[in-house]
Structure formats: structure tokens, C-alpha cells
Scaffold this active site. Structure first.
Site, PDB file in Angstrom:
ATOM      1  N   CYS A  36      34.847  33.920  53.208  1.00 43.36           N
ATOM      2  CA  CYS A  36      35.327  35.128  52.148  1.00 43.36           C
ATOM      3  C   CYS A  36      35.810  34.336  50.973  1.00 43.36           C
ATOM      4  O   CYS A  36      36.728  33.598  51.022  1.00 43.36           O
ATOM      5  CB  CYS A  36      36.450  35.733  53.106  1.00 43.36           C
ATOM      6  SG  CYS A  36      37.491  36.955  51.865  1.00 43.36           S
ATOM      7  N   CYS A  72      38.248  51.015  47.098  1.00 43.01           N
ATOM      8  CA  CYS A  72      38.633  49.805  47.825  1.00 43.01           C
ATOM      9  C   CYS A  72      39.766  49.166  47.223  1.00 43.01           C
ATOM     10  O   CYS A  72      39.729  48.816  46.185  1.00 43.01           O
ATOM     11  CB  CYS A  72      37.313  48.834  48.031  1.00 43.01           C
ATOM     12  SG  CYS A  72      37.879  47.327  48.716  1.00 43.01           S
ATOM     13  N   CYS A 105      39.498  33.086  55.879  1.00 44.10           N
ATOM     14  CA  CYS A 105      38.097  33.148  56.952  1.00 44.10           C
ATOM     15  C   CYS A 105      36.995  32.553  55.870  1.00 44.10           C
ATOM     16  O   CYS A 105      37.209  32.562  54.764  1.00 44.10           O
ATOM     17  CB  CYS A 105      37.797  34.811  56.762  1.00 44.10           C
ATOM     18  SG  CYS A 105      39.041  35.669  57.866  1.00 44.10           S
ATOM     19  N   GLU A 124      42.435  43.079  42.718  1.00 40.33           N
ATOM     20  CA  GLU A 124      41.126  43.752  42.246  1.00 40.33           C
ATOM     21  C   GLU A 124      41.093  44.960  43.195  1.00 40.33           C
ATOM     22  O   GLU A 124      41.601  44.988  44.215  1.00 40.33           O
ATOM     23  CB  GLU A 124      40.108  42.884  42.207  1.00 40.33           C
ATOM     24  CG  GLU A 124      39.975  41.651  41.300  1.00 40.33           C
ATOM     25  CD  GLU A 124      38.780  41.133  41.334  1.00 40.33           C
ATOM     26  OE1 GLU A 124      38.284  40.351  40.139  1.00 40.33           O
ATOM     27  OE2 GLU A 124      38.301  40.532  42.420  1.00 40.33           O
ATOM     28  N   CYS A 163      45.155  35.904  50.230  1.00 39.07           N
ATOM     29  CA  CYS A 163      45.225  36.373  51.640  1.00 39.07           C
ATOM     30  C   CYS A 163      45.455  35.123  52.320  1.00 39.07           C
ATOM     31  O   CYS A 163      44.759  33.987  51.905  1.00 39.07           O
ATOM     32  CB  CYS A 163      43.829  36.780  51.703  1.00 39.07           C
ATOM     33  SG  CYS A 163      43.898  37.348  53.604  1.00 39.07           S
ATOM     34  N   CYS A 178      32.379  43.230  49.168  1.00 37.10           N
ATOM     35  CA  CYS A 178      33.358  42.722  50.171  1.00 37.10           C
ATOM     36  C   CYS A 178      33.252  41.187  50.260  1.00 37.10           C
ATOM     37  O   CYS A 178      32.348  40.475  50.347  1.00 37.10           O
ATOM     38  CB  CYS A 178      32.980  43.171  51.607  1.00 37.10           C
ATOM     39  SG  CYS A 178      33.554  44.366  52.245  1.00 37.10           S
TER      40      CYS A 178
END
Ligand code: SAH
Length: 375
Positions: free
Chosen positions: A139, A125, A136, A112, A132, A367
Site C-alpha cells: 500500500c 472514499c 502494509c 486525499e 498510516c 485503493c
């Protein structure tokens, strides 16, 4: 300054994908673009025309490329401008000033990007990896693991697509240009160093070899891969570095950002300070405010002390991000009064602090919310 690759942890190993993304001129330097055309049996001098169509005119349709001979146009476009991203859907928020696009890559991977229009700038962004590997805990992207690194062209095309939609007046607020790029979409940019650096170079290369953007408008955000921060400091491109700290103490940070067990708070801050000293660019310290987790006053004091201990020439700026709540997560957003107190304590110790807006949270575009799910 950089350390040899053997010191890097296993998370850097690229998972085996099904083939590689098609080669695109954005993956190549101007000289390599020429060479590639020649290899394909095509005239090398056409490379510059193709670059102009891509980076300067933002053309997509080969029919518009009327300076290319009709007989060769298809071959030239296939050779240097293959389609690297396919739009799956675009969602709008903030009355059309925030637009999140879901893209399918050549192998089916989904990523995205988010366009955010502000009164004085337009920020794209972008994602640098499909998924990923940093895991984390707060997230959404981190929960699904890493699928693969993106190519330079796959990264650049997100910016070019945003530029096209602005140029075509598809974004509320009238025609415009992309002024800023933040690597705050999916992925850990410094775990895909080579492709990300290539993308930064393409963004800053003067038009028509690149997009002609200012390095100052580009922010690379990292969990704190210390050797790569040191390497980036030596590249001579003054992009802004953002360090995702989220806690000033190792005990909590290791829970939130697992890579902290490899590079501690002190090591990450030393590297960030080094980056600021070498590039003269103020580093942004990212801190997602989580209720009763990392938002206590003593943590604000400790954070300020750690930053001031490394220098008080304003080398660091703290950016507090109200946590974007992820479904199924045990973390919630801090109370407003706790965030206000956190700001007050940082500022009392001389640390410049801002609280980030939460653009696009209603379309899961903020975010840490990018999960690239298909309906
Ligand atoms: N891998 C890079 C880019 C990630 S996204 C990095 O870690 O910096 C950009 C920022 O959003 C990072 O600071 C990240 O920690 C933060 N973030 C992740 N999840 C979030 C959430 N749920 N709410 C608010 N910020 C979040």
C-alpha cells in the site's frame, strides 16, 4: 465486550502534533454546540441555525447565512464553522465521474478523498488519518508512516465538500447527493476510533444535526484491530465492516499486513464473524490480488473453508481488488485467468464473490494509491 486500552499495541499511540485542529460543530453533539457558543459569549440558539447551514444547506459563504444577524455572523461562523480543510487540487478521471481531491489540514498535513459516481449511487472514499501506521507492504499510504489522527470535523468535511460539489453540479452526470461513504482512503479508521465513530454519528444523525445518511451506506475498512472490531459491534450502529484480509494463512498475511503478528487470521475472522452476528450486516472480506503472491487456487479454497467454518449463512462476502500497482513495489497485479479461477473456487464453495472495479487508477485515486504528494 471491549478490552481495556492497555492491551492495545504501541501503534495506537498518537504522535505529537503541532497543536490541535480547530474545533468545528461537526466535532460536537448538538448540546455541545450550544454550550460552545455560550462559552464564546454568543447566543446558544444560533447553534441549530449553523448546523442547518452546514449539514442541510451545505453553505460555505457566511454571506448566504442571512438568518444570522450581520453584526454577529463572523463571530458565529468563526466559533463553530472554522475552515478545517483547504483544497490544494482536484483531479478528474472516468470522464469526470471520479474526482480525487488533495487537502491541506491546518498544520500542513496532506490527505486525499475520492468521489466516485456510479449509475445508482455516489460514494465518497475518505481518509481518517494523515498517513498510516499499519505499514502494509503493498500500500502506497503505508510506506510513509503515520503523521496524525484526523479530527471528526476533518473527516466529515471531506463528505460535505463532496456533497457541495454534487449539489453545485460540478460533477459529471448532473446534481446529486452522496449516498455512500467508505473509510478506504488514507489511514486505519479503527486506530482513530473516537473521531471515526464521531464522524459516523454525524453522518447518520438526522438533518440538520447531521447528514441524515443511512448507516447501511457507510463502510468502515480495517486491517483487523480485533478489540476495536468488538467495540464497534457494540455501538448499535449497523455500518458495514470490511476486513482487509489479503491472505488466508498467517505466514503470508504477516508479510503483507504486519498487524497480523498481533492478531492472527483466525482472530480477525472470529471478530468479523462476531460483528456480522451482532449487527446482521454481511462483512466484506477485502483481498487485493497479487500475482504469484496470494492468488493461488489453494489459497481460495483455504479462504472459503475458513469462512464456511464460521457459518454458512452468507455472513461474509469476498471482494477481490485487482492490485493497484505502486511505483517501486515488488507486487504486481494477478493475471485475469488466475483471478477468474480464484472467483470460481470461492463460488464453488458457496462464497459470494465480486471483483472490484479500479476507478481512478489513472489519477492514483484507487485503493492503496493515496500518497498525498504535492507536485
Ligand atoms: N486501513 C484500512 C483502509 C485502507 S484502504 C484497511 O486496511 O482496511 C482500503 C483497502 O485498500 C484495504 O483493503 C487495503 O488493504 C487496500 N489496498 C491497499 N493498497 C492496495 C493496493 N495497492 N491495491 C489494491 N488494494 C489496496
Amino acid at each position: 465486550m471491549s478490552e481495556p486500552i492497555k492491551h492495545l499495541p504501541l501503534v495506537f499511540e498518537e504522535p505529537r502534533g503541532r497543536g490541535k485542529p480547530p474545533i468545528h460543530l461537526a466535532d460536537l453533539t448538538p448540546a455541545e454546540r450550544k454550550e460552545r457558543l455560550i462559552e464564546l459569549g454568543l447566543p446558544g440558539f444560533r447553534a441549530q441555525q449553523l448546523s442547518r447551514h452546514y449539514f442541510a444547506r451545505l453553505a460555505e459563504d457566511p454571506e448566504q447565512m442571512t438568518d444570522l444577524p450581520t453584526g454577529q455572523r463572523a463571530e458565529l461562523v468563526e466559533g463553530l464553522l472554522p475552515k478545517v480543510l483547504t483544497e490544494v487540487r482536484t483531479q478528474e478521471a472516468d470522464r469526470g465521474k471520479t474526482r480525487k481531491t488533495l487537502w491541506r489540514l491546518f498544520d500542513g498535513a496532506l490527505v486525499e478523498s475520492v468521489l466516485m459516481r456510479y449509475p445508482d449511487r455516489v460514494t465518497m472514499c475518505v481518509s481518517s488519518q494523515a498517513g498510516c501506521g499499519m505499514a502494509c507492504t503493498f500500500c502506497a499510504t503505508g510506506q510513509g508512516g503515520l503523521q496524525r489522527n484526523m479530527s471528526t470535523a476533518e473527516i466529515i468535511e471531506q463528505v460535505v465538500a463532496g456533497a457541495r460539489s454534487l449539489a453545485r453540479n460540478e460533477v459529471a452526470g448532473g446534481p446529486g447527493r452522496v449516498s455512500n461513504v467508505v473509510f478506504m482512503g488514507m489511514g486505519e479508521p479503527l486506530a482513530n476510533y473516537k473521531a471515526v465513530l464521531g464522524a459516523v454519528r454525524r453522518m447518520t444523525d438526522p438533518s440538520p444535526d447531521g447528514l441524515g445518511m443511512s448507516a447501511r451506506g457507510i463502510t468502515v475498512s480495517t486491517v483487523g484491530l480485533v478489540p476495536r472490531i468488538m467495540e464497534l459491534a457494540g455501538e448499535g450502529i449497523p455500518v458495514t465492516l470490511a476486513l482487509s484480509l489479503h491472505a488466508p494463512d498467517d505466514e503470508l498475511r504477516a508479510e503483507l499486513v504486519p498487524v497480523n503478528t498481533r492478531w492472527s487470521v483466525a482472530e480477525a475472522l472470529d471478530a468479523a464473524w462476531h460483528y456480522a452476528s451482532v449487527t446482521k450486516r454481511r462483512v466484506s472480506i477485502e483481498y487485493a490480488m497479487m500475482r504469484d503472491i496470494n492468488d493461488q487456487g489453494w489459497r481460495a479454497d483455504l479462504l472459503a473453508d475458513l469462512l464456511n467454518a464460521r457459518g454458512n449463512w452468507g455472513w461474509a462476502h469476498v471482494n477481490l481488488i485487482p492490485l493497484n500497482e505502486v511505483p517501486g513495489s515488488r507486487f504486481t497485479r494477478s493475471r485475469d485467468e488466475d483471478t477468474a479461477e480464484f472467483v470460481r473456487r470461492l463460488e464453488a464453495r458457496g462464497i459470494s464473490t465480486t471483483v472490484r472495479d479500479t476507478r481512478g487508477s489513472d489519477i492514483d485515486a484507487a485503493c492503496g494509491q493515496l500518497a498525498a504528494l504535492e507536485d
